[in-house]
Motif scaffolding. Structure first.
Motif, PDB file in Angstrom:
ATOM      1  N   ALA A  97       0.844  -1.190   0.000  1.00  0.00           N
ATOM      2  CA  ALA A  97       0.000   0.000   0.000  1.00  0.00           C
ATOM      3  C   ALA A  97       0.876   1.234   0.000  1.00  0.00           C
ATOM      4  CB  ALA A  97      -0.917  -0.004   1.227  1.00  0.00           C
ATOM      5  N   GLU A  98       0.431   2.232  -0.726  1.00  0.00           N
ATOM      6  CA  GLU A  98       1.162   3.493  -0.774  1.00  0.00           C
ATOM      7  C   GLU A  98       0.933   4.251   0.537  1.00  0.00           C
ATOM      8  OE1 GLU A  98       1.370   7.501  -3.510  1.00  0.00           O
ATOM      9  OE2 GLU A  98       0.650   5.628  -4.386  1.00  0.00           O
ATOM     10  N   LEU A  99       2.001   4.783   1.091  1.00  0.00           N
ATOM     11  CA  LEU A  99       1.906   5.550   2.328  1.00  0.00           C
ATOM     12  C   LEU A  99       1.726   7.024   2.020  1.00  0.00           C
ATOM     13  CD1 LEU A  99       4.807   3.912   4.350  1.00  0.00           C
ATOM     14  CD2 LEU A  99       2.365   3.404   4.500  1.00  0.00           C
ATOM     15  N   GLU A 100       0.927   7.675   2.808  1.00  0.00           N
ATOM     16  CA  GLU A 100       0.778   9.122   2.660  1.00  0.00           C
ATOM     17  C   GLU A 100       1.762   9.805   3.584  1.00  0.00           C
ATOM     18  OE1 GLU A 100      -3.065  10.859   2.570  1.00  0.00           O
ATOM     19  OE2 GLU A 100      -3.977   9.019   1.807  1.00  0.00           O
ATOM     20  N   LEU A 101       2.422  10.826   3.074  1.00  0.00           N
ATOM     21  CA  LEU A 101       3.395  11.564   3.865  1.00  0.00           C
ATOM     22  C   LEU A 101       2.823  12.856   4.366  1.00  0.00           C
ATOM     23  CD1 LEU A 101       6.528  11.002   1.653  1.00  0.00           C
ATOM     24  CD2 LEU A 101       5.833   9.735   3.653  1.00  0.00           C
TER      25      LEU A 101
END
Length: 101
Positions: A97-101
């Motif tokens: 899953a793509e992480l939000e920064l």
């Protein structure tokens, strides 16, 4: 998904040649079916270290890459470019899953 992280210590005298060969390999590999991501970069702390980060849809896509002419050509030239032992790690990932920064 298959992820490969490869680290190659490059002989300083062969650095430019290694970068040219890596650029060709990246250009060819990004066109392969099943190759999600394929990048090469030099290390910020040691410009003679070349790193590859690779993502493939599945093991079949990775195996096709490993059997490709452009990969074989790079692999054949690699021993004369190295200045130490390479490290290649393979990861099999079931979920990402793509992480939000």
């Amino acid at each position: 998904m298959i992820i490969i992280h490869a680290t190659f210590p490059i002989d300083p005298d062969e650095r430019e040649r290694a970068l040219e060969l890596a650029a060709d390999l990246v250009a060819e590999t990004t066109e392969e079916p099943g190759a999600i991501e394929y990048h090469a970069a030099t290390d910020l702390e040691d410009e003679t270290v070349l790193r590859f980060v690779e993502r493939y849809e599945d093991a079949a896509a990775f195996e096709a890459h490993a059997d490709s002419e452009h990969f074989r050509s790079f692999a054949d030239r690699l021993p004369e470019l190295l200045d130490g032992e390479p490290e290649v790690m393979r990861f099999e990932v079931a979920d990402a899953a793509e992480l939000e920064l």
